[in-house]
Design a protein around this motif. Structure first.
Motif, mmCIF file in Angstrom:
data_model
loop_
_atom_site.group_PDB
_atom_site.id
_atom_site.type_symbol
_atom_site.label_atom_id
_atom_site.label_comp_id
_atom_site.label_asym_id
_atom_site.label_seq_id
_atom_site.Cartn_x
_atom_site.Cartn_y
_atom_site.Cartn_z
ATOM 1 N N GLY A 196 -38.294 58.519 1.201
ATOM 2 C CA GLY A 196 -38.135 58.919 -0.195
ATOM 3 C C GLY A 196 -36.999 59.911 -0.399
ATOM 4 N N GLY A 197 -35.920 59.709 0.322
ATOM 5 C CA GLY A 197 -34.754 60.578 0.160
ATOM 6 C C GLY A 197 -34.821 61.858 0.981
ATOM 7 N N MET A 198 -35.934 62.034 1.694
ATOM 8 C CA MET A 198 -36.100 63.254 2.489
ATOM 9 C C MET A 198 -35.287 63.150 3.789
ATOM 10 S SD MET A 198 -39.852 64.628 3.578
ATOM 11 C CE MET A 198 -40.167 63.626 4.987
ATOM 12 N N SER A 199 -34.717 64.256 4.233
ATOM 13 C CA SER A 199 -33.973 64.228 5.494
ATOM 14 C C SER A 199 -34.938 63.971 6.653
ATOM 15 C CB SER A 199 -33.279 65.575 5.722
ATOM 16 O OG SER A 199 -32.872 65.685 7.075
ATOM 17 N N PRO A 200 -34.544 63.119 7.619
ATOM 18 C CA PRO A 200 -35.429 62.882 8.767
ATOM 19 C C PRO A 200 -35.714 64.159 9.555
ATOM 20 C CG PRO A 200 -33.426 61.518 8.905
ATOM 21 C CD PRO A 200 -33.328 62.293 7.633
ATOM 22 N N SER A 201 -34.865 65.166 9.391
ATOM 23 C CA SER A 201 -35.098 66.429 10.115
ATOM 24 C C SER A 201 -36.424 67.081 9.696
ATOM 25 C CB SER A 201 -33.944 67.408 9.851
ATOM 26 O OG SER A 201 -33.884 67.732 8.474
ATOM 27 N N HIS A 202 -36.865 66.789 8.461
ATOM 28 C CA HIS A 202 -38.127 67.399 8.001
ATOM 29 C C HIS A 202 -39.333 66.894 8.793
ATOM 30 C CE1 HIS A 202 -35.683 69.123 5.048
ATOM 31 N NE2 HIS A 202 -35.898 68.308 4.033
ATOM 32 N N LEU A 203 -39.153 65.758 9.473
ATOM 33 C CA LEU A 203 -40.250 65.236 10.303
ATOM 34 C C LEU A 203 -40.491 66.144 11.518
ATOM 35 C CD1 LEU A 203 -39.246 61.452 10.230
ATOM 36 C CD2 LEU A 203 -41.059 62.549 8.891
ATOM 37 N N LEU A 204 -39.519 67.006 11.791
ATOM 38 C CA LEU A 204 -39.688 67.973 12.889
ATOM 39 C C LEU A 204 -40.132 69.331 12.348
ATOM 40 C CD1 LEU A 204 -36.356 67.172 14.797
ATOM 41 C CD2 LEU A 204 -38.659 66.419 15.429
ATOM 42 N N ILE A 249 -32.620 67.180 17.043
ATOM 43 C CA ILE A 249 -33.425 67.728 18.137
ATOM 44 C C ILE A 249 -34.050 69.035 17.654
ATOM 45 C CG2 ILE A 249 -33.300 68.777 20.453
ATOM 46 C CD1 ILE A 249 -31.260 66.677 21.186
ATOM 47 N N SER A 250 -35.329 69.186 17.945
ATOM 48 C CA SER A 250 -36.046 70.389 17.514
ATOM 49 C C SER A 250 -35.931 71.477 18.561
ATOM 50 C CB SER A 250 -37.518 70.019 17.317
ATOM 51 O OG SER A 250 -38.231 71.119 16.842
#
Ligand SMILES: NC(=O)c1ccc[n+]([C@@H]2O[C@H](COP(=O)([O-])OP(=O)(O)OC[C@H]3O[C@@H](n4cnc5c(N)ncnc54)[C@H](OP(=O)(O)O)[C@@H]3O)[C@@H](O)[C@H]2O)c1
Length: 300
Positions: free
Chosen positions: A82-90, A13-14
């Motif tokens: 690509g191994g990136m945390s889904p949190s970076h989408l926020l 959650i952002s």
């Protein structure tokens, strides 16, 4: 679930400064606004099968049912991160990243060789602004509120000059870092220090007003400014407020470029992750007090 419903379970959650502005004058109880990354855990919508990862604006909630996807601004998240945390989408690859991208490149029109100044520099938006400016060949000056943040910006993000605005005087730091003036000012903070920066702009400098966090908790704010008009006139400055949603039509241009830079190792991303849904209010208050480096998110 009814036909067309999905049941989501939030993953991250952002918490964002804008929540303070939008809810400041609301009378509790109300549902807190905001975006999250979530997984579909039950579904009566064939377009969103179980397991689909989504981005949604449904406020602070661990789980819930969405029927109207447009109202909740539901988007499918990329399947391959690509191994990136889904949190970076926020954060860096989401709304704050695009705020940095469009604010710096479109509103400020930053160009190679120019002097870019960003405050709130160790935050979600600021840390990306400075790094994009470096990618574009600018000289970057940043301001942040702790020694650890200053060190991170200098040593890992390679900003040219970084100052702790709590322990230095803005006038002195500008004498040192920008004796010839500032071309682009990306303002996340507002207030006294921002006014001083405006007085030190170069001819035809550009100022993007992205945020004014120094005023978000001020009660009975009085609208005032020093006499800026002679400065704006004499130096032919351009000053423009912007809300990132104006770039909705070009949204994926920004995200795709940010993701590319992450893959190429040109953007360093850091999140401050607070664990546990019950900590969302704590994380939000901490954000406003500078408790985050990079994007503040809550892992549910
Ligand atoms: N225009 C848009 O579309 C748009 C979109 C996103 C964000 N924003 C704005 O951009 C700014 C940054 O947002 P963000 O999400 O990246 O938040 P952030 O920078 O990650 O977090 C907020 C940071 O603000 C700093 N801060 C708090 N009070 C301050 C004060 N009085 N003076 C100076 N700094 C202060 C703190 O860092 P320190 O430790 O350095 O004090 C804190 O970590 C905010 O103003 C936000 O409202 C605008």
């Amino acid at each position: 679930l009814k036909k067309g419903d999905i049941l989501y379970q939030s993953e991250f959650i952002s918490v964002d400064p804008y929540m303070r502005i939008y809810t400041k004058d609301m009378t509790p109880p109300y549902k807190m606004i905001g975006q999250q990354v979530a997984k579909v855990v039950e579904s009566k919508d064939p377009d969103f099968p179980v397991g689909t990862r989504i981005l949604a604006h449904v406020g602070w909630a661990e789980k819930g049912i969405i029927n109207d996807k447009k109202k909740a601004r539901v988007q499918k998240a990329p399947t391959d991160l690509g191994g990136m945390s889904p949190s970076h989408l926020l954060g860096a690859c989401g709304m704050p990243g695009n705020t940095a991208y469009f604010g710096l490149l479109d509103i400020c029109s930053a160009k190679k060789g120019e002097v870019v100044l960003v405050n709130g520099a160790a935050g979600a938006v600021g840390s990306i602004v400075g790094q994009i400016a470096k990618i574009k060949g600018c000289k970057v000056i940043g301001y942040a509120g702790t020694e650890d943040k200053v060190k991170w910006l200098k040593e890992e993000l390679k900003f040219d000059y970084v100052f702790n605005y709590k322990t230095t005087k803005i006038e002195d730091t500008l004498d040192e870092a920008a004796p010839g003036g500032v071309d682009c000012f990306f303002d996340n903070v507002g207030g006294h220090d921002a006014n001083v920066v405006i007085s030190r702009m170069k001819h035809r400098g550009r100022i993007a007003i992205c945020g004014a966090i120094s005023s978000y908790n001020v009660k009975d704010l009085v609208w005032s400014a020093p006499a800026l008009q002679p400065l704006l006139l004499g130096k032919e400055l351009r000053i423009e407020g912007f809300i990132v949603s104006r770039f909705q039509d070009r949204w994926m241009e920004g995200i795709n470029q940010l993701v590319e830079w992450v893959k190429e190792g040109k953007l360093v991303i850091r999140d401050t992750v607070v664990d546990g849904f019950e900590k969302v209010p704590e994380a939000f208050m901490s954000l406003l007090q500078g408790g985050n480096t990079g994007k503040m998110v809550v892992k549910v």
